[in-house]
Motif scaffolding. Structure first.
Motif, PDB file in Angstrom:
ATOM      1  N   ASN A 240      46.490  44.721  50.487  1.00 30.91           N
ATOM      2  CA  ASN A 240      47.068  45.018  49.017  1.00 30.91           C
ATOM      3  C   ASN A 240      48.320  44.562  49.144  1.00 30.91           C
ATOM      4  O   ASN A 240      49.242  44.551  50.257  1.00 30.91           O
ATOM      5  CB  ASN A 240      46.878  46.550  48.954  1.00 30.91           C
ATOM      6  CG  ASN A 240      45.355  46.949  48.848  1.00 30.91           C
ATOM      7  OD1 ASN A 240      44.870  47.069  50.189  1.00 30.91           O
ATOM      8  ND2 ASN A 240      44.991  47.575  48.023  1.00 30.91           N
ATOM      9  N   GLU A 244      49.630  47.524  44.413  1.00 35.28           N
ATOM     10  CA  GLU A 244      48.478  47.149  43.942  1.00 35.28           C
ATOM     11  C   GLU A 244      46.986  47.858  44.463  1.00 35.28           C
ATOM     12  O   GLU A 244      47.034  48.460  45.612  1.00 35.28           O
ATOM     13  CB  GLU A 244      48.417  45.799  44.435  1.00 35.28           C
ATOM     14  CG  GLU A 244      47.268  44.890  43.790  1.00 35.28           C
ATOM     15  CD  GLU A 244      47.267  43.506  44.530  1.00 35.28           C
ATOM     16  OE1 GLU A 244      46.912  42.548  43.690  1.00 35.28           O
ATOM     17  OE2 GLU A 244      47.279  43.085  45.764  1.00 35.28           O
ATOM     18  N   GLY A 245      46.282  48.110  43.366  1.00 38.29           N
ATOM     19  CA  GLY A 245      44.939  48.918  43.777  1.00 38.29           C
ATOM     20  C   GLY A 245      44.193  48.049  44.424  1.00 38.29           C
ATOM     21  O   GLY A 245      44.221  46.640  44.496  1.00 38.29           O
ATOM     22  N   LEU A 247      41.049  47.286  43.642  1.00 37.29           N
ATOM     23  CA  LEU A 247      40.277  46.266  42.837  1.00 37.29           C
ATOM     24  C   LEU A 247      41.117  45.141  42.457  1.00 37.29           C
ATOM     25  O   LEU A 247      40.685  44.119  42.490  1.00 37.29           O
ATOM     26  CB  LEU A 247      39.660  47.082  41.625  1.00 37.29           C
ATOM     27  CG  LEU A 247      38.985  46.251  40.415  1.00 37.29           C
ATOM     28  CD1 LEU A 247      37.605  45.854  41.064  1.00 37.29           C
ATOM     29  CD2 LEU A 247      38.508  47.177  39.285  1.00 37.29           C
ATOM     30  N   GLU A 248      42.373  45.444  42.009  1.00 33.61           N
ATOM     31  CA  GLU A 248      43.231  44.321  41.647  1.00 33.61           C
ATOM     32  C   GLU A 248      43.429  43.325  42.969  1.00 33.61           C
ATOM     33  O   GLU A 248      43.442  42.087  42.810  1.00 33.61           O
ATOM     34  CB  GLU A 248      44.433  44.758  41.278  1.00 33.61           C
ATOM     35  CG  GLU A 248      44.591  45.653  40.052  1.00 33.61           C
ATOM     36  CD  GLU A 248      44.079  47.047  39.956  1.00 33.61           C
ATOM     37  OE1 GLU A 248      43.663  47.642  39.051  1.00 33.61           O
ATOM     38  OE2 GLU A 248      43.651  47.466  41.163  1.00 33.61           O
ATOM     39  N   ALA A 249      43.604  43.974  44.165  1.00 29.22           N
ATOM     40  CA  ALA A 249      43.799  43.228  45.378  1.00 29.22           C
ATOM     41  C   ALA A 249      42.309  42.272  45.720  1.00 29.22           C
ATOM     42  O   ALA A 249      42.592  41.036  46.160  1.00 29.22           O
ATOM     43  CB  ALA A 249      44.181  44.180  46.613  1.00 29.22           C
ATOM     44  N   VAL A 251      40.256  41.066  43.418  1.00 29.10           N
ATOM     45  CA  VAL A 251      40.195  39.773  42.270  1.00 29.10           C
ATOM     46  C   VAL A 251      41.299  39.069  42.555  1.00 29.10           C
ATOM     47  O   VAL A 251      40.907  37.788  42.510  1.00 29.10           O
ATOM     48  CB  VAL A 251      40.454  40.742  41.146  1.00 29.10           C
ATOM     49  CG1 VAL A 251      40.668  39.674  40.111  1.00 29.10           C
ATOM     50  CG2 VAL A 251      39.105  41.473  40.629  1.00 29.10           C
ATOM     51  N   ARG A 252      42.394  39.264  43.165  1.00 31.95           N
ATOM     52  CA  ARG A 252      43.445  38.480  43.351  1.00 31.95           C
ATOM     53  C   ARG A 252      43.194  37.532  44.505  1.00 31.95           C
ATOM     54  O   ARG A 252      43.098  36.114  44.438  1.00 31.95           O
ATOM     55  CB  ARG A 252      44.921  39.180  43.483  1.00 31.95           C
ATOM     56  CG  ARG A 252      46.029  38.132  43.836  1.00 31.95           C
ATOM     57  CD  ARG A 252      47.150  38.943  44.113  1.00 31.95           C
ATOM     58  NE  ARG A 252      47.011  40.037  45.209  1.00 31.95           N
ATOM     59  CZ  ARG A 252      46.781  39.878  46.524  1.00 31.95           C
ATOM     60  NH1 ARG A 252      46.931  38.773  46.993  1.00 31.95           N
ATOM     61  NH2 ARG A 252      46.668  40.828  47.280  1.00 31.95           N
ATOM     62  N   GLU A 255      40.465  34.942  43.896  1.00 34.70           N
ATOM     63  CA  GLU A 255      41.138  33.477  43.279  1.00 34.70           C
ATOM     64  C   GLU A 255      41.855  32.752  44.399  1.00 34.70           C
ATOM     65  O   GLU A 255      41.759  31.442  44.287  1.00 34.70           O
ATOM     66  CB  GLU A 255      41.468  33.913  42.033  1.00 34.70           C
ATOM     67  CG  GLU A 255      42.097  32.729  41.282  1.00 34.70           C
ATOM     68  CD  GLU A 255      42.904  33.230  39.974  1.00 34.70           C
ATOM     69  OE1 GLU A 255      43.229  31.963  39.153  1.00 34.70           O
ATOM     70  OE2 GLU A 255      42.852  34.499  39.867  1.00 34.70           O
ATOM     71  N   LYS A 261      37.360  32.840  39.537  1.00 35.79           N
ATOM     72  CA  LYS A 261      37.853  33.960  38.863  1.00 35.79           C
ATOM     73  C   LYS A 261      36.957  34.933  38.594  1.00 35.79           C
ATOM     74  O   LYS A 261      35.960  34.753  37.714  1.00 35.79           O
ATOM     75  CB  LYS A 261      38.610  33.391  37.796  1.00 35.79           C
ATOM     76  CG  LYS A 261      39.780  32.337  37.884  1.00 35.79           C
ATOM     77  CD  LYS A 261      40.603  31.911  36.708  1.00 35.79           C
ATOM     78  CE  LYS A 261      41.678  30.979  37.107  1.00 35.79           C
ATOM     79  NZ  LYS A 261      42.223  30.556  35.735  1.00 35.79           N
ATOM     80  N   PRO A 264      36.874  39.249  33.501  1.00 31.38           N
ATOM     81  CA  PRO A 264      37.669  40.451  33.140  1.00 31.38           C
ATOM     82  C   PRO A 264      36.762  41.214  32.417  1.00 31.38           C
ATOM     83  O   PRO A 264      37.466  42.584  32.177  1.00 31.38           O
ATOM     84  CB  PRO A 264      38.981  39.987  32.379  1.00 31.38           C
ATOM     85  CG  PRO A 264      38.630  38.667  31.918  1.00 31.38           C
ATOM     86  CD  PRO A 264      37.477  38.130  32.653  1.00 31.38           C
ATOM     87  N   ALA A 360      40.202  51.697  36.726  1.00 27.02           N
ATOM     88  CA  ALA A 360      40.393  50.363  36.203  1.00 27.02           C
ATOM     89  C   ALA A 360      41.540  50.669  34.978  1.00 27.02           C
ATOM     90  O   ALA A 360      42.349  49.366  34.576  1.00 27.02           O
ATOM     91  CB  ALA A 360      39.005  49.810  35.763  1.00 27.02           C
TER      92      ALA A 360
END
Length: 362
Positions: A240, A244-245, A247-249, A251-252, A255, A261, A264, A360
């Protein structure tokens, strides 16, 4: 504690007598309203301060939790005062008893002399006392002070240090401190409760690893794994970033590591569980992320970390000839429970759909 103080007074002991400097400060900062007013003396002991307030024009409710103290106060057994009919004594423990038992709903003056250090739940008790203060009223806290470091340990039970005294003024528009013969005489006016704030402590030492592992499958149901330069197969994912959460970590990192990707749209990526194990004596927390909708084509974007990305049949995973990275294996086992036998132990905390949706939207 109650029994100890009751024994203290039953044995004929007293408390430090009221100083002339205290009387002067009370006259200056908390005079009785014209026509009289009501005062509450908390922890009154033998009633010396209560009687002084009555002589000054207040009708006084004096409370203490030691029956022996109240018995002596009613009998006039005081170091420098005589009983006053304007003082009403009540047995009350301000930490454990409801203040609804007090005879009056509000007071012009509330005093706490030499007893605040003995109160454990100071914030809660002061909040309840503040609710009993009339508009324009005053709270006076008189306390011994532990000024030097060497005094703090020895006097902690009977005195307050500067930090604790400053904390008294945290919810007041006016908080003034005066010296009364070596005692701190604190005057509090105009309650001003503030909205709660958050703050950190000192910079912590590194304690744990946090990151995300991402299970992404192609239209045929095959799972994407990368052959790492460390000699293991691993899922897309990584640590992370600050703030950063999971889920966000996930997805990032997906990519950044593969070029894929995540869609969303709702459901394109979900946090399934939090997994906790340890490595090299350090706690490790991994978010299990499932990506079901994505665009792009797997590409090696970080050759210093990953040699190549391959799609694997899920059924082949139990017989991979090379090892799986442990956190990746735990994430895979979250999506397909029981697929991989003999995994190292892990603490698994599933995330419910409702909790995932709330996270989310945060």
């Amino acid at each position: 504690m109650t029994d100890a103080w009751d024994a203290h007074y039953a044995d004929g002991n007293t408390f430090s007598p009221l100083h002339d400097s205290e009387r002067a400060l009370l006259a200056e900062h908390a005079p009785a309203p014209e026509g009289g007013g009501h005062a509450l003396d908390v922890g009154c002991g033998l009633g010396e301060l209560a009687c002084h307030l009555a002589e000054s024009g207040y009708e006084v409710d004096a409370v203490d939790f030691a029956p022996a103290a109240l018995a002596r106060a009613r009998a006039g057994d005081q170091p420098s005062a005589t009983p006053d009919p304007a003082v009403n004594y009540h047995l009350l423990d301000i930490e454990r008893d409801s203040l609804d038992a007090l005879p009056h709903p509000a007071y012009d003056l509330i005093t706490l002399r030499l007893g605040w250090a003995f109160v454990h739940d100071r914030t809660r008790v002061m909040n309840r006392l503040r609710e009993r203060l009339r508009p324009g009223g005053v709270v006076c806290v008189i306390t011994p002070v532990a000024e030097k470091e060497k005094e703090v340990d020895g006097r902690r039970s009977i005195a307050l240090d500067d930090e604790e005294i400053r904390a008294l003024g945290g919810s007041w528009a006016v908080a003034e401190r005066y010296d009364a013969g070596g005692l701190a005489f604190v005057v509090l006016r105009d309650p001003a409760p503030a909205a709660v704030t958050c703050a950190g402590k000192k910079r912590p030492s590194p304690h744990a690893l946090t990151g995300a592992g991402v299970v992404v499958t192609d239209p045929a149901g095959r799972i994407l794994l990368g052959w790492s330069v460390r000699g293991v197969w691993e899922l897309p994912g990584g640590k992370n970033d600050a703030g950063e959460g999971f889920l966000e970590a996930g997805v990032r990192e997906l990519e950044e590591e593969t070029g894929l990707k995540a869609d969303p749209l709702p459901g394109g990526a979900r946090l399934l569980a939090l997994l906790m194990d340890s490595t090299h004596g350090m706690p490790r927390l991994t978010g299990a992320v499932r990506v079901t909708a994505w665009t792009g084509r797997p590409t090696v974007t970080e050759p210093q970390l990953i040699h190549r990305w391959e799609w694997h049949e899920v059924a082949d995973l139990p017989t991979l000839p090379q090892p799986l990275f442990t956190p990746s294996a735990h994430v895979i086992d979250t999506v397909w429970p029981g697929l991989l036998p003999g995994l190292p132990s892990v603490h698994r905390y599933p995330v419910t759909p409702a909790a995932a949706a709330a996270a989310a939207g945060a």
